[in-house]
Design an enzyme around this catalytic site. Structure first.
Site, PDB file in Angstrom:
ATOM      1  CG  ASP A   1      -1.591   1.128   1.245  1.00  0.00           C
ATOM      2  OD1 ASP A   1      -2.206   1.482   2.515  1.00  0.00           O
ATOM      3  OD2 ASP A   1      -1.958   1.715   0.128  1.00  0.00           O
TER       4      ASP A   1
ATOM      5  CG  ASP B   1      -3.464   4.561  -2.308  1.00  0.00           C
ATOM      6  OD1 ASP B   1      -4.354   5.028  -1.538  1.00  0.00           O
ATOM      7  OD2 ASP B   1      -2.766   3.619  -1.967  1.00  0.00           O
TER       8      ASP B   1
HETATM    9  C1  LIG Z   1      -1.589   7.055   8.260  1.00  0.00           C
HETATM   10  C2  LIG Z   1      -3.327   6.625   7.591  1.00  0.00           C
HETATM   11  C3  LIG Z   1      -2.954   6.258   6.035  1.00  0.00           C
HETATM   12  C4  LIG Z   1      -1.989   7.264   5.518  1.00  0.00           C
HETATM   13  C5  LIG Z   1      -4.267   6.450   5.585  1.00  0.00           C
HETATM   14  N1  LIG Z   1      -4.117   5.790   4.134  1.00  0.00           N
HETATM   15  C6  LIG Z   1      -5.165   5.566   3.324  1.00  0.00           C
HETATM   16  O1  LIG Z   1      -6.376   5.378   3.820  1.00  0.00           O
HETATM   17  C7  LIG Z   1      -5.035   5.308   2.017  1.00  0.00           C
HETATM   18  C8  LIG Z   1      -4.728   3.744   1.917  1.00  0.00           C
HETATM   19  O2  LIG Z   1      -3.922   3.237   0.506  1.00  0.00           O
HETATM   20  C9  LIG Z   1      -5.664   2.725   1.974  1.00  0.00           C
HETATM   21  C10 LIG Z   1      -5.445   1.411   1.976  1.00  0.00           C
HETATM   22  C11 LIG Z   1      -6.425   0.396   2.035  1.00  0.00           C
HETATM   23  C12 LIG Z   1      -7.152   0.491   3.608  1.00  0.00           C
HETATM   24  C13 LIG Z   1      -8.093  -0.680   3.693  1.00  0.00           C
HETATM   25  C14 LIG Z   1      -7.545  -2.082   3.358  1.00  0.00           C
HETATM   26  C15 LIG Z   1      -6.846  -2.264   1.916  1.00  0.00           C
HETATM   27  C16 LIG Z   1      -5.857  -1.208   1.758  1.00  0.00           C
HETATM   28  N2  LIG Z   1      -6.884   3.128   1.119  1.00  0.00           N
HETATM   29  C17 LIG Z   1      -8.192   3.329   1.160  1.00  0.00           C
HETATM   30  O3  LIG Z   1      -8.709   3.343   2.251  1.00  0.00           O
HETATM   31  C18 LIG Z   1      -8.796   3.816   0.052  1.00  0.00           C
HETATM   32  C19 LIG Z   1     -10.243   3.386   0.120  1.00  0.00           C
HETATM   33  N3  LIG Z   1     -10.443   1.928  -0.012  1.00  0.00           N
HETATM   34  C20 LIG Z   1     -10.419   1.352  -1.081  1.00  0.00           C
HETATM   35  O4  LIG Z   1     -10.255   1.492  -2.002  1.00  0.00           O
HETATM   36  C21 LIG Z   1     -10.772  -0.214  -0.666  1.00  0.00           C
HETATM   37  C22 LIG Z   1      -9.487  -1.002  -0.475  1.00  0.00           C
HETATM   38  C23 LIG Z   1      -9.675  -2.330  -0.197  1.00  0.00           C
HETATM   39  C24 LIG Z   1      -9.440  -3.394  -0.950  1.00  0.00           C
HETATM   40  C25 LIG Z   1      -9.539  -4.718  -0.711  1.00  0.00           C
HETATM   41  C26 LIG Z   1     -10.035  -5.037   0.559  1.00  0.00           C
HETATM   42  C27 LIG Z   1     -10.572  -4.174   1.452  1.00  0.00           C
HETATM   43  C28 LIG Z   1     -10.325  -2.651   1.003  1.00  0.00           C
HETATM   44  N4  LIG Z   1     -11.804  -0.734  -1.712  1.00  0.00           N
HETATM   45  C29 LIG Z   1     -12.889  -1.138  -1.488  1.00  0.00           C
HETATM   46  O5  LIG Z   1     -13.475  -0.992  -0.516  1.00  0.00           O
HETATM   47  N5  LIG Z   1     -13.681  -1.568  -2.601  1.00  0.00           N
HETATM   48  C30 LIG Z   1     -14.985  -2.118  -2.193  1.00  0.00           C
HETATM   49  C31 LIG Z   1     -15.991  -1.195  -2.780  1.00  0.00           C
HETATM   50  C32 LIG Z   1     -15.616  -1.104  -4.405  1.00  0.00           C
HETATM   51  N6  LIG Z   1     -16.641  -0.291  -5.186  1.00  0.00           N
HETATM   52  C33 LIG Z   1     -14.037  -0.688  -4.786  1.00  0.00           C
HETATM   53  C34 LIG Z   1     -13.076  -1.600  -3.862  1.00  0.00           C
HETATM   54  C35 LIG Z   1      -5.019   7.589   5.466  1.00  0.00           C
HETATM   55  O6  LIG Z   1      -4.955   8.556   4.679  1.00  0.00           O
HETATM   56  N7  LIG Z   1      -5.749   7.659   6.625  1.00  0.00           N
HETATM   57  C36 LIG Z   1      -6.529   9.144   6.876  1.00  0.00           C
HETATM   58  C37 LIG Z   1      -7.950   8.986   7.007  1.00  0.00           C
HETATM   59  C38 LIG Z   1      -8.607   8.494   8.029  1.00  0.00           C
HETATM   60  N8  LIG Z   1     -10.000   8.288   8.206  1.00  0.00           N
HETATM   61  C39 LIG Z   1     -10.561   8.606   7.144  1.00  0.00           C
HETATM   62  C40 LIG Z   1     -12.057   8.526   6.936  1.00  0.00           C
HETATM   63  N9  LIG Z   1      -9.934   9.111   5.740  1.00  0.00           N
HETATM   64  C41 LIG Z   1      -8.701   9.230   5.741  1.00  0.00           C
HETATM   65  N10 LIG Z   1      -8.048   9.439   4.731  1.00  0.00           N
END
Ligand SMILES: CC[C@H](C)[C@H](NC(=O)C[C@H](O)[C@H](CC1CCCCC1)NC(=O)CCNC(=O)[C@H](Cc1ccccc1)NC(=O)N1CCC(N)CC1)C(=O)NCc1cnc(C)nc1N
Length: 330
Positions: free
Chosen positions: A35, A219
């Site tokens: 990630d 990302d």
């Molecule tokens: C230190 C924190 C760190 C930098 C954090 N980084 C991220 O969120 C970006 C990061 O790349 C994360 C990494 C994911 C997390 C879930 C598990 C898989 C990896 N990306 C996301 O959260 C983007 C949105 N989620 C997604 O894109 C997930 C990824 C996933 C894949 C497979 C299984 C489960 C989840 N995809 C889905 O849920 N999908 C299902 C629905 C479908 N239509 C699309 C695909 C952040 O910015 N957090 C701040 C934050 C907190 N709270 C919120 C509400 N927003 C925030 N941005």
């Protein structure tokens, strides 16, 4: 040194990709989601309540002769999709694609949110964002890439993600066989901790290119491509029967609709995403209504070039100083 590891899609919509790693002595194998949008390396572990484990492989530090507890350190992370995890920290050997970090901080989950429990294929994450984003406290830890970087032939890692097939993450070298033409490098702003860069504009299908600076992050941990609303509405105006569904939280359309391709610019280079990648998946298995792989970033707060965009290109994450990101067609 160099390394190369597989990136296997976890389902037929390439929702995420998993990469095999080994941790500890004797080596314990897990499959983690690389990630570039976060910087914590965390795993399901012997510290994770069994009620929160649903088929994931776990790391048991007490079975590793090289594991050492990082006394008094904890971590807690929340992701853009609301998922979250937290726990304690061990230092151990960590190997990806033949490349070993001797003293890698391996964050063990003591609590994971339901969406992680549901995701049986994902045993944890390898954050390859900038180490400033690491959540370990009181002393934040380095990412795997930062730990091995000085020993690499070149301070880079590359992503060659594919649609419905295994791709690769390479460390320390740029494999010329994996792309066509030239790689176009642009500056990265490391301050937000993400691989943030400027795209130079976009085109819809065979339409004319519209030049405009679009700041976004590359990302690998985000499934879709999230761009400004104006671009996204212009795209779906060309899709028969497309609507922006509040129910499904984004643009949906009849799976039978024909979709234009989508091109984004990187300086004077162009990356074209085939329409098949934007016909992301049926809203529920078997449905004749499909969810778009291109969605608006207005609810996200930042433009994200996620897997839908990344798998159309060969991408070089250059950790040199200054850091840059390179994009090539393939
Ligand atoms: C230190 C924190 C760190 C930098 C954090 N980084 C991220 O969120 C970006 C990061 O790349 C994360 C990494 C994911 C997390 C879930 C598990 C898989 C990896 N990306 C996301 O959260 C983007 C949105 N989620 C997604 O894109 C997930 C990824 C996933 C894949 C497979 C299984 C489960 C989840 N995809 C889905 O849920 N999908 C299902 C629905 C479908 N239509 C699309 C695909 C952040 O910015 N957090 C701040 C934050 C907190 N709270 C919120 C509400 N927003 C925030 N941005």
């Amino acid at each position: 040194a160099t390394g190369s590891a597989a990136a296997e899609p976890i389902d037929e919509s390439d929702q995420a990709y998993i990469t095999p790693v080994t941790i500890g002595t004797p080596p314990q194998t897990l499959e983690l989601d690389v990630d570039t949008g976060s910087s914590d390396l965390w795993v399901f572990s012997s510290h994770t309540p069994p009620s929160q484990i649903h088929g994931q492989q776990i790391y048991s530090p007490n079975k590793s002769s090289t594991a050492k507890l990082l006394e008094g350190h904890t971590w807690s992370i929340t992701y853009g999709d609301g998922s979250a995890s937290r726990g304690n920290v061990y230092i151990d050997n960590f190997t990806v694609g033949g490349l070993t970090a001797e003293k890698q901080a391996v964050q063990c989950a003591q609590q994971v949110s339901a969406s992680f429990t549901r995701e049986t294929h994902v045993d944890g994450l390898i954050g390859l964002g900038f180490s400033t984003l690491n959540t370990v406290s009181p002393k934040s830890q380095l990412t795997f890439f930062d730990n091995v970087k000085s020993g690499l032939d070149s301070p880079v890692f590359t992503a060659d993600l594919k649609h419905g097939a295994a791709g690769t993450y390479d460390f320390g070298f740029v494999d010329k066989a994996k792309y066509s033409g030239e790689i176009t490098y642009v500056p990265v702003n490391p301050d937000p901790g993400y691989w943030a860069f400027n795209s130079s504009g976009y085109a819809i299908g065979s339409g004319k290119f519209s030049a405009s600076a679009i700041t976004g992050i590359a990302d690998t941990g985000t499934s879709l491509l999230y761009l400004p609303t104006a671009i996204v509405t212009a795209y779906y105006r060309q899709v028969e029967g497309a609507t922006n569904s509040r129910t499904y939280g984004g643009y949906v359309f009849p799976c039978s609709s024909s979709l234009p391709s989508f091109t984004f610019g990187v300086a004077d280079a162009r990356i074209t995403i085939p329409s098949a990648y934007i016909n992301y998946a049926p809203i529920t298995p078997g449905s004749s209504t499909c969810f778009g792989g291109l969605q608006s970033s207005s609810g996200v707060g930042i433009n994200i070039f996620g897997d839908v965009a990344l798998k159309a290109a060969f991408v070089v994450f250059n950790g040199g100083s200054p850091p840059t990101i390179g994009w090539a067609q393939k």
